[in-house]
Write an enzyme that holds these catalytic residues in place. Sequence first.
Site, PDB file in Angstrom:
ATOM      1  N   THR A   1      42.698  40.414  33.067  1.00 44.34           N
ATOM      2  CA  THR A   1      41.650  40.741  34.023  1.00 44.34           C
ATOM      3  C   THR A   1      40.308  40.498  33.341  1.00 44.34           C
ATOM      4  OG1 THR A   1      41.612  43.075  33.350  1.00 44.34           O
ATOM      5  CG2 THR A   1      43.049  42.498  35.200  1.00 44.34           C
ATOM      6  N   GLY A   2      39.296  40.224  34.121  1.00 44.28           N
ATOM      7  CA  GLY A   2      37.980  39.962  33.551  1.00 44.28           C
ATOM      8  C   GLY A   2      37.513  38.561  33.901  1.00 44.28           C
TER       9      GLY A   2
ATOM     10  N   GLY B   1      37.428  35.218  34.703  1.00 40.83           N
ATOM     11  CA  GLY B   1      38.545  34.337  34.958  1.00 40.83           C
ATOM     12  C   GLY B   1      38.393  32.955  34.363  1.00 40.83           C
TER      13      GLY B   1
ATOM     14  N   THR C   1      40.130  43.238  39.000  1.00 43.67           N
ATOM     15  CA  THR C   1      41.399  42.587  39.283  1.00 43.67           C
ATOM     16  C   THR C   1      42.489  43.601  38.983  1.00 43.67           C
ATOM     17  OG1 THR C   1      40.504  40.442  38.595  1.00 43.67           O
ATOM     18  CG2 THR C   1      42.889  40.661  38.544  1.00 43.67           C
TER      19      THR C   1
ATOM     20  N   VAL D   1      37.851  29.643  42.644  1.00 43.94           N
ATOM     21  CA  VAL D   1      39.158  30.229  42.347  1.00 43.94           C
ATOM     22  C   VAL D   1      39.148  30.689  40.902  1.00 43.94           C
ATOM     23  CG1 VAL D   1      41.627  29.749  42.120  1.00 43.94           C
ATOM     24  CG2 VAL D   1      40.332  28.791  44.043  1.00 43.94           C
ATOM     25  N   GLY D   2      39.593  31.913  40.678  1.00 40.27           N
ATOM     26  CA  GLY D   2      39.638  32.459  39.324  1.00 40.27           C
ATOM     27  C   GLY D   2      40.983  32.217  38.667  1.00 40.27           C
TER      28      GLY D   2
HETATM   29  N1  GLY Z   1      39.929  37.643  36.659  1.00 45.75           N
HETATM   30  C1  GLY Z   1      39.548  37.600  38.004  1.00 45.75           C
HETATM   31  C2  GLY Z   1      38.662  36.503  38.327  1.00 45.75           C
HETATM   32  O1  GLY Z   1      37.897  36.057  37.497  1.00 45.75           O
HETATM   33  O2  GLY Z   1      38.698  36.049  39.462  1.00 45.75           O
END
Ligand code: GLY
Length: 383
Positions: A285-286, A288, A234, A263-264
């Site tokens: 980020t990571g 989600g 991300t 959906v994240g």
């Molecule tokens: N952090 C991005 C996701 O998990 O979609």
Amino acid sequence: MITRRDFLAVSGAGAGVGVGAATGVVPIASLGMAASVLGARPRPASQPASEGDAHRGPCVIASGNGLAAVTRAMELLDQGYDPADAVVQGVRINEDDPEDNSVGYGGLPNEEGIVELDASVMHGPTHKSGAVASLRHIKNPAQVALLVLRRTNHCLLVGEGALRFARQMGFQEENLLTEASRLAWLKWKANASREDFWLDDAERDPPAGKVWVSDGPGKLSAIDPDGVKRLTGTVHCSAVTRAGDLAGCTTTSGLSWKIPGRVGDSPIIGAGNYCDNEVGSAGCTGRGESCITNLSAYTMVMLMEMGKTPGEAAFEAARRMVDRSKESRLKGADGRPRFNVSFYALRKDGAYGAASLYEGSFAVRDRDGARVLPTVPLYSKGG
Ligand code: GLY
């Protein structure tokens, strides 16, 4: 074979290059909570200082893959552009880059081989947000999200509605699957299960000492099996102007091989992106799902509002996530999380900091120029 265990072990690690950094422990008393309340989870011993906490003035921070993004965003701030335009144009570099498989064109696809993108933008001066989720065929979802913010009365458009809106705004549809992404997906699909009718690598009995001559377009057998384990990535970018106006943007192709429609956190305001013009801007980020259930971006801004520095706020958000990771499948035998998340925080006065569950990196463009720095990790992968 890619197992669920592999998935958890690497999920979220793609936000940046691994950079070594000291590990430490936060004294529980300093956090104002009783150890009995937090439970006996392994935790680091002290929080190393974050050099960015001392910075003041205009600044742009991003995830570790955002060096070009912070550079571009600061150029635009210097030219007087709105911080929302600056962050969106910054991350556009990643979205356009076919080599960046975490976002936009070349992003890794869902389990059906279709790239679905999520993005959000939050604008401090107006406290407005715009976002798109599960957007197909449009490589710059952050720009679409900014138009949701600026041209609609809504905060979030999803799927077919988001695509129609993008078309109406003049965006061109294109195939976002690069050859490298297609082959990575095919490799994952073939090796995902022995119960399906796709042959695993081990079941294909390649001729000894020879390579496949007819293996379909592309060189599937040449794909590094580890390549298909890089499952999330991300780009987050936050900016503050000289006047103290803030904006944040997070854009992603999300978890690779995800169930279509997943959906994240990136388009969820408060989860992967949040901004308050009186306080600061933050993003993650990571993995989600963990950022959603912990409202991690909002948590960082709230902690800064309560007086924590950006470095402290990012580290505390990471620590809270660990404390709230209760499912046994998310933890290893040592009790530590089997996923990674990075946390980025920027304060209105230009102070900044970043933390992560395990080693990570972040990009910054401050008065000393643009560079990639290590995040402060809760844990070291090495011990
Ligand atoms: N952090 C991005 C996701 O998990 O979609």
